[in-house]
Design a protein around this motif. Structure first.
Motif, PDB file in Angstrom:
ATOM      1  N   ALA A 268      40.137  40.076  40.732  1.00 26.52           N
ATOM      2  CA  ALA A 268      39.073  41.088  40.720  1.00 26.52           C
ATOM      3  C   ALA A 268      39.410  42.235  39.777  1.00 26.52           C
ATOM      4  O   ALA A 268      38.540  42.747  39.045  1.00 26.52           O
ATOM      5  CB  ALA A 268      38.839  41.611  42.137  1.00 26.52           C
ATOM      6  N   GLN A 269      40.669  42.643  39.756  1.00 27.52           N
ATOM      7  CA  GLN A 269      41.078  43.742  38.881  1.00 27.52           C
ATOM      8  C   GLN A 269      40.896  43.393  37.407  1.00 27.52           C
ATOM      9  O   GLN A 269      40.535  44.256  36.592  1.00 27.52           O
ATOM     10  CB  GLN A 269      42.542  44.104  39.166  1.00 27.52           C
ATOM     11  N   GLU A 270      41.118  42.122  37.067  1.00 22.19           N
ATOM     12  CA  GLU A 270      40.911  41.694  35.684  1.00 22.19           C
ATOM     13  C   GLU A 270      39.444  41.846  35.272  1.00 22.19           C
ATOM     14  O   GLU A 270      39.131  42.240  34.152  1.00 22.19           O
ATOM     15  CB  GLU A 270      41.372  40.250  35.503  1.00 22.19           C
ATOM     16  N   PHE A 271      38.540  41.510  36.173  1.00 17.51           N
ATOM     17  CA  PHE A 271      37.106  41.678  35.866  1.00 17.51           C
ATOM     18  C   PHE A 271      36.731  43.164  35.817  1.00 17.51           C
ATOM     19  O   PHE A 271      35.952  43.581  34.951  1.00 17.51           O
ATOM     20  CB  PHE A 271      36.260  40.957  36.913  1.00 17.51           C
ATOM     21  N   LYS A 272      37.267  43.934  36.727  1.00 19.29           N
ATOM     22  CA  LYS A 272      36.985  45.370  36.751  1.00 19.29           C
ATOM     23  C   LYS A 272      37.441  46.022  35.454  1.00 19.29           C
ATOM     24  O   LYS A 272      36.728  46.863  34.883  1.00 19.29           O
ATOM     25  CB  LYS A 272      37.703  45.997  37.950  1.00 19.29           C
ATOM     26  N   GLU A 273      38.624  45.637  34.965  1.00 19.48           N
ATOM     27  CA  GLU A 273      39.157  46.218  33.725  1.00 19.48           C
ATOM     28  C   GLU A 273      38.291  45.869  32.522  1.00 19.48           C
ATOM     29  O   GLU A 273      38.323  46.581  31.512  1.00 19.48           O
ATOM     30  CB  GLU A 273      40.584  45.727  33.495  1.00 19.48           C
ATOM     31  N   ARG A 274      37.516  44.788  32.644  1.00 16.67           N
ATOM     32  CA  ARG A 274      36.634  44.369  31.544  1.00 16.67           C
ATOM     33  C   ARG A 274      35.193  44.825  31.764  1.00 16.67           C
ATOM     34  O   ARG A 274      34.266  44.309  31.161  1.00 16.67           O
ATOM     35  CB  ARG A 274      36.731  42.851  31.370  1.00 16.67           C
TER      36      ARG A 274
END
Length: 319
Positions: A268-274
């Motif tokens: 989820a954090q990877e998507f949030k960062e993008r």
């Protein structure tokens, strides 16, 4: 010896044999024997494409459209990490993070019709499977990942390319991914809305795995979130949306000494960062596969065997 051959013992032995046979058949019937329920080729051909209008004499138009698409693909700029034509732009980035190999696809399309799904062998049913790459090649996909493996379960909504195949909600608080005719992603609780209602409101694809990772720009999982009893670090496949017709798809390797895998929170954090406003977890583990320009670019593994797992379906980009 006489006791073993006496009548009560004979019945007990017979009962054990019948019970063992019944259990074995149930397991084989559920997880092994393929059962075709609907061949979608003819049905899908008759269904309307996104934004199309019914016509009884559109063969010339279809031929012209196919020719234009073919010409577009022929003039595309293609590298091992990118594909660009006038309708589709895809770039692939490989990231090393969380002691894992992460493959990130940034996808932009000019029309929602280029974001599609496909079923193994063009057939809806139980245990109808093929590898992600085989399904992708059969549908001339430019880019593809595994879908939700609907055939492994008896419940969970299945709506593909506008066609409803299963309207049985999964038990509990399962969340489904909705992709509407405009190409927008949203996450819904299956227990709160019927599939027919979603379809009537413009759903074009509905996949059932989950959970949702990001909703309204906020992470909605935590460090204890997991799929069933799975390990906290796994191979993963997930899709997210940044803005209209702009998506991010992430696949991570896992369960090896070289790549540990991601938790749902890390994913989820990877998507949030993008800057994704919505993101959703698809089937993972040994199913996690990313296909691009005719090649599988990650390293699928179940942790025990290396190579693609056969799955029920894919999400793909193509013509």
């Amino acid at each position: 010896m006489k006791k073993i051959l006496s009548k009560p013992y004979r019945w007990a032995a017979l009962y054990s044999i019948i019970l063992t046979g019944a259990i074995t058949f149930t397991l084989v019937d559920t997880f092994v024997l393929p059962k075709s329920i609907t061949n979608i080729s003819a049905k899908a051909t008759e269904s309307k494409t996104i934004g199309s209008t019914p016509s009884t004499s559109n063969s010339k138009s279809s031929t012209k459209d196919s020719s234009m698409k073919s010409e577009t693909q022929e003039t595309a700029t293609i590298t091992d990490k990118s594909y660009v034509d006038e309708n589709i732009k895809i770039t692939i980035e490989t990231v090393r993070k969380y002691n894992s190999n992460i493959y990130v696809a940034d996808i932009q399309i000019s029309n929602a019709e280029y974001l599609k799904t496909a079923l193994a062998n063009n057939t809806y049913g139980r245990n109808i499977t093929a590898t992600t790459s085989d399904i992708a090649e059969s549908n001339k996909a430019i880019f593809a990942v595994n879908g939700d493996f609907y055939g492994f379960r008896d419940g969970g909504y299945v709506l593909r390319n506008g066609i409803s195949y299963r309207n049985i909600a999964r038990s509990g608080d399962n969340e489904a991914l909705v992709i509407d005719k405009e190409g927008n992603l949203s996450v819904v609780a299956e227990s709160e809305v019927a599939l027919d209602s979603l379809s009537n409101k413009g759903a074009w694809q509905v996949l059932s795995f989950g959970p949702g990772l990001v909703e309204n720009g906020n992470i909605v999982v935590n460090s204890s979130s997991e799929v069933g009893q799975a390990m906290s670090s796994n191979p993963r496949t997930a899709i997210g949306q940044i803005s209209k017709l702009h998506y991010v798809v992430i696949v991570s390797d896992g369960r090896t000494s070289d790549s540990e895998g991601l938790s749902l929170l890390q994913l989820a954090q990877e998507f949030k960062e993008r800057n994704c406003t919505t993101a959703y977890n698809l089937d993972g583990g040994g199913s996690s596969t990313m296909y691009f320009n005719g090649e599988v670019i990650n390293n699928p593994t179940s942790g025990k065997s290396i190579g693609e797992r056969k799955v029920s379906d894919i999400v793909y980009v193509g013509y």
